[in-house]
Design a protein around this motif. Structure first.
Motif, short mmCIF file in Angstrom:
data_model
loop_
_atom_site.label_atom_id
_atom_site.label_comp_id
_atom_site.label_asym_id
_atom_site.label_seq_id
_atom_site.Cartn_x
_atom_site.Cartn_y
_atom_site.Cartn_z
N LEU A 4 -1.92 33.34 15.61
CA LEU A 4 -1.43 33.47 16.98
C LEU A 4 -2.58 33.50 17.96
N PHE A 5 -2.34 32.96 19.13
CA PHE A 5 -3.35 33.04 20.20
C PHE A 5 -2.65 32.77 21.53
N ARG A 6 -3.32 33.16 22.60
CA ARG A 6 -2.84 32.87 23.94
C ARG A 6 -3.87 31.97 24.63
N PRO A 7 -3.48 30.77 25.00
CA PRO A 7 -4.44 29.82 25.60
C PRO A 7 -5.03 30.36 26.90
N LYS A 8 -6.25 29.94 27.15
CA LYS A 8 -6.94 30.31 28.37
C LYS A 8 -7.30 29.05 29.14
N ALA A 9 -7.32 29.18 30.47
CA ALA A 9 -7.67 28.05 31.33
C ALA A 9 -8.67 28.53 32.37
N LYS A 10 -9.64 27.63 32.68
CA LYS A 10 -10.69 27.97 33.66
C LYS A 10 -10.72 26.88 34.74
N PRO A 11 -9.81 27.02 35.77
CA PRO A 11 -9.86 26.05 36.85
C PRO A 11 -11.18 26.12 37.58
#
Length: 422
Positions: A4-11
């Motif tokens: 399991l993981f929670r995606p990360k985003a770096k705008p």
């Protein structure tokens, strides 16, 4: 091993954001690379339960290119949609909306009458059963037309007017199916409603009572025996009141002592009882005022002139009861008219010289008398509480009166036509 993981985003130019939904990362043997799918879960315990279920599917080789959770969700929705399209479930839901008044496009969405709802549902069930459909989306224009053609051929449906009523009922059913998202489109939108010719297709044309016929019926009913709680005198007054005001049987049954003015010159009926749900105030002819005043002298203000026609239910709503609910007004008139040799109903068409008479003929009599009294078109529409088209249909003109009108028309000098040609 899936995890399991929670995606990360770096705008660009913004802080790092972490998804609130848990994903599963696993090695996809078909794609031959690592792949991630959504569990659609925000809670970690729920996501862990989905992870265990996914591991079992992966071990059995039941994981393809699609997200198994989305596949299951789509299948559940398709199953629910299929259940909602079953014809019996649709008919039950449609009947609830019909009786509540949510089917009609016009008006205040008032609840329809029990008789109207029962008749409409009987017509729809007749078509769906005859077509043999299991779901609402199986209904087609060709199927409905073929069934109605068979009914007309074997005599089950005798006239085009009856067929038109069936077509309008089933079209309302499929239109409701599209509105409630049970159908992607209205499958019977191409179904043309049968044209009805008033001269050939109507089974009978209701006529009016003559003054002599009304007098005989009222005199015969005055001394007749009681019927369904109404004495002969009450029934005689009911006939005179209906012919003098144009009120329908249901509306007459709702008249109370308090609805009249002190001199009985006018009567006001609440919109709770009228057909168009509008308050109606009508004048009373002078000859009827004395009889009404004498009859209502011993009545309480809230007492009905013709009892046992309406009652209040648990919700304090007025609903038809007794002789109105059972449609006994026509039975009263049939029994009293038979005493003077007048036949009421379709069976009396030949005996009455081609005329069909019933209780609603009193309304025809009232509207026809308005024209005989030279009442203007605007006042006729206001007094009869009907549209110009309905007033015209309810007005019966004698040939003698039409001839009198023709005699008053101006004509040019026709003396030149009287000279014989050379």
């Amino acid at each position: 091993m899936p995890s399991l993981f929670r995606p990360k985003a770096k705008p660009k130019g913004k802080p790092t954001r972490t998804s609130s939904v848990w994903f599963i990362r696993y090695w996809c043997p078909i794609r031959r690379r690592s792949h991630a799918i959504s569990t659609r879960c925000r809670n970690r315990k729920n996501a862990e339960r989905c992870l265990r279920e996914f591991c079992n599917l992966l071990e059995r080789g039941e994981v393809g290119l699609e997200n198994p959770f989305l596949v299951r969700l789509r299948q559940e929705r398709e199953k629910q949609s299929s259940d909602r399209r079953e014809i019996e479930a649709c008919l039950t839901a449609f009947e609830v909306d019909l009786r509540a008044g949510r089917i009609r496009k016009r008006g205040r969405r008032q609840a329809v009458g029990e008789g109207y709802a029962d008749t409409t549902m009987a017509r729809i069930r007749r078509i769906t059963t005859g077509c043999g459909v299991k779901t609402i989306d199986q209904l087609t224009v060709e199927m409905v037309n073929a069934f109605l053609d068979r009914c007309q051929a074997n005599g089950t449906i005798r006239t085009n007017q009856t067929r038109k009523h069936h077509e309008r009922a089933i079209k309302a059913f499929t239109r409701w199916g599209q509105t409630t998202e049970r159908l992607d489109r209205d499958s019977l939108s191409r179904l043309d409603v049968t044209y009805v010719d008033e001269e050939r297709d109507v089974v009978h044309t209701r006529s009016e009572f003559t003054l002599e016929e009304m007098t005989r019926i009222i005199q015969a009913a005055t001394g007749a025996a009681p019927l369904a709680g109404l004495t002969g005198r009450q029934r005689a007054l009911l006939y005179a009141f209906a012919a003098s005001t144009g009120f329908r049987a249901r509306e007459c049954a709702a008249i109370r002592r308090q609805d009249f003015t002190e001199d009985f010159a006018f009567v006001t009926l609440s919109g709770l009882f009228t057909k168009n749900r509008k308050r109606a105030t009508l004048p009373i002819p002078p000859g009827l005022r004395e009889v009404l005043a004498e009859y209502a002298a011993k009545l309480a203000p809230d007492e009905f002139l013709w009892p046992c026609g309406w009652k209040q239910n648990e919700k304090r709503e007025w609903v038809p009861d007794g002789w109105i609910k059972d449609g006994r007004a026509g039975d009263f008139l049939r029994a009293d008219a038979a005493l003077v040799g007048i036949v009421i109903g379709r069976k009396g068409k030949e005996a009455n010289g081609g005329r069909v008479l019933d209780f609603h003929s009193f309304r025809h009599t009232y509207i026809s008398n308005l024209e005989r009294a030279d009442v203007t078109d605007g006042l006729r529409g206001q007094l009869s509480r009907a549209t110009a088209q309905v007033v015209e249909r309810y007005t019966h003109r004698e040939l003698g009166r039409l001839a009198e009108v023709a005699q008053r028309l101006p004509t040019p000098d026709l003396s030149a036509l009287k000279n014989k040609p050379a």
